[in-house]
Scaffold this active site. Structure first.
Site, PDB file in Angstrom:
ATOM      1  N   HIS A 266       0.874  -1.230   0.173  1.00 31.44           N
ATOM      2  CA  HIS A 266       0.027  -0.127  -0.039  1.00 31.44           C
ATOM      3  C   HIS A 266       0.927   1.255   0.021  1.00 31.44           C
ATOM      4  CE1 HIS A 266      -3.234   2.534   0.284  1.00 31.44           C
ATOM      5  NE2 HIS A 266      -3.728   2.216   1.823  1.00 31.44           N
ATOM      6  N   HIS A 307      -1.050  -0.952 -11.169  1.00 31.09           N
ATOM      7  CA  HIS A 307      -1.704  -0.555 -10.095  1.00 31.09           C
ATOM      8  C   HIS A 307      -3.130  -1.438  -9.972  1.00 31.09           C
ATOM      9  CE1 HIS A 307      -4.400   1.792  -7.696  1.00 31.09           C
ATOM     10  NE2 HIS A 307      -3.199   2.670  -7.355  1.00 31.09           N
ATOM     11  N   ASP A 364       3.570   6.084  -7.361  1.00 25.84           N
ATOM     12  CA  ASP A 364       4.537   5.673  -6.203  1.00 25.84           C
ATOM     13  C   ASP A 364       5.932   5.853  -6.982  1.00 25.84           C
ATOM     14  OD1 ASP A 364       2.837   5.013  -4.151  1.00 25.84           O
ATOM     15  OD2 ASP A 364       2.219   3.266  -5.234  1.00 25.84           O
TER      16      ASP A 364
END
Length: 428
Positions: A266, A307, A364
């Site tokens: 996460h 994702h 990210d």
């Protein structure tokens, strides 16, 4: 909203069950299965991938089309024209603020950035080498011991005060967790700086000399906060809601969200990106690691690509890509790890293997590169994510509390041993 119905045929039942089909303002229809319990039936959905756990009017995601809306506004427009605190106001209130409302909100947040001085004593209880996320879990949960004057969750004014306090104090606590980990004195917040610049000042200033905040870096940090502000019913947000459904105080609920965010699958993903780049080590090793990523028998996977929700280009990643270029150009950094990242990005956008599987660089990937270029250690990446996600968590919590709720209680499919009788020790 429930004019359509689904029919469920159950073996052994006298007649089919009719289940209402609910339609939202966007997205897929949802089958209301509340009545199944009356017939002794439950659904089995590991990971809740096909289950809507709540109704929400805050954030909408269409993963196939790469769409992210906050209160109806596309994230791309917000990133280009708005800023983090205005987005906080939008999430909390449902509408963009007028000029006077914006100024009043910013002033309130600035006036809540200080934390109780006794919190210093709490920090001293941690080891210096404690992970900053471990510290954040503790100190955020402890806020309820310092700000217990507004913990009536049924009082709308108390909920608002707590929301303002959390949004304002999270950067202060985040910076304190960093300063503590490196043995430097805490730096007090400055009300003459904007939200992101104030955070950078608390991170990098020392009492010895003046620290000048680079406006390009402050803008990049503001965007990082903005792009992470809310993301629908992800694991940490669902954790906040589940904890909140017990009637727990909001500080405890946000601390629970921080704990869930800490997981490498996460919020820890951007930290994992840097670890992966470190494992690759050199540009000459890239082809070998790309081959490993394509090998179905190899457990290695490229972090920062693809994702869980987005099957198209993550719209936040597009914004971060541009911000990444701005930061690297401003700093003029020559870092082998950043060159590896840029080469990986190019491969992922051009290689048919990644294109066919929609393994695009995600938010990210770029966030990790930007934060590293800014001199922020990877242990702080998830702390910064948590700081940015705070308005989303608290808005989701407020929506649930204000709208009426039941305590969360998932069911299970039991697969253990059937009933058996106890055998005395002497007979075993």
């Amino acid at each position: 909203m429930a004019d359509k119905k689904a029919t469920l045929s159950v073996h052994g039942a006298n007649e089919p069950l009719e289940l209402p089909i609910l339609s939202g303002s966007e997205g897929s229809d949802v089958i209301d299965i509340n009545s199944l319990a009356q017939h002794g039936l439950f659904t089995y959905d590991p990971g809740f991938v096909s289950t809507a756990a709540c109704m929400s009017a805050i954030t909408y995601i269409d993963g196939d089309k790469g769409v992210l809306l906050h209160r109806g506004y596309p994230i791309e427009q917000l990133a280009e024209h708005s800023d983090y605190l205005e987005l906080c106001y939008l999430l909390l209130n449902g509408e963009l603020p007028k000029r006077a409302e914006r100024e009043a909100f910013v002033e309130v947040i600035k006036n809540h950035t200080m934390v109780h001085d006794q919190l210093r004593n709490l920090f001293s209880g941690f080891r210096r080498d404690a992970h900053p996320m471990a510290i954040m879990c503790g100190v955020v949960g402890a806020l309820s011991a310092f700000y217990h004057d507004s913990l009536d969750i049924d009082d709308a004014e108390h909920r608002t005060i707590t929301a303002h306090r959390l949004i304002a104090k999270m950067p202060t606590l985040a910076a304190m967790s960093y300063k503590y980990s490196i043995g430097q004195p805490f730096v007090y917040p400055r009300n003459d700086l904007d939200y992101a610049a104030n955070f950078l000042h608390m991170m990098f200033a020392t009492p010895c000399e003046e620290y000048e905040v680079n406006p390009v870096l402050a803008k990049a940090m503001d965007r990082i906060f903005l792009l992470h502000a809310d993301h629908e019913q992800n694991a940490s947000t669902s954790t906040v809601r589940l904890a909140g459904s017990t009637g727990a105080n909001p500080f405890a609920c946000i601390a629970a969200g921080i704990a869930a965010l800490w997981g490498p699958a996460h919020g820890g993903a951007n930290e994992a990106v840097l670890d992966m780049l470190g494992d690759i080590g050199d540009e000459k090793n890239i082809d070998k690691f790309i081959a490993r990523a394509k090998d179905p028998n190899d457990t290695f996977r490229l972090m920062g690509f693809g994702h869980r929700v987005y099957k198209n280009y993550d719209p936040r990643a597009k914004v971060m890509q541009e911000t990444c270029r701005e930061v690297l150009d401003e700093l003029g950094i020559e870092d082998p790890m950043l060159r590896i990242a840029q080469r990986l990005e190019k491969i992922a956008l051009e290689d048919e293997y990644f294109i066919e599987r929609r393994l695009y660089p995600n938010v990210d990937f770029y966030t990790g590169i930007i934060l590293k270029a800014m001199g922020i250690p990877s242990t702080m990446f998830t702390v910064i994510f948590a700081t940015g996600r705070t308005p989303g968590w608290i808005t989701q919590w407020i929506e649930m509390i204000a709208g009426g709720y039941r305590i969360g209680r998932p069911r299970q499919l039991y697969t253990g041993v059937s009933r058996r009788d106890y055998v005395p020790l002497a007979k075993r």
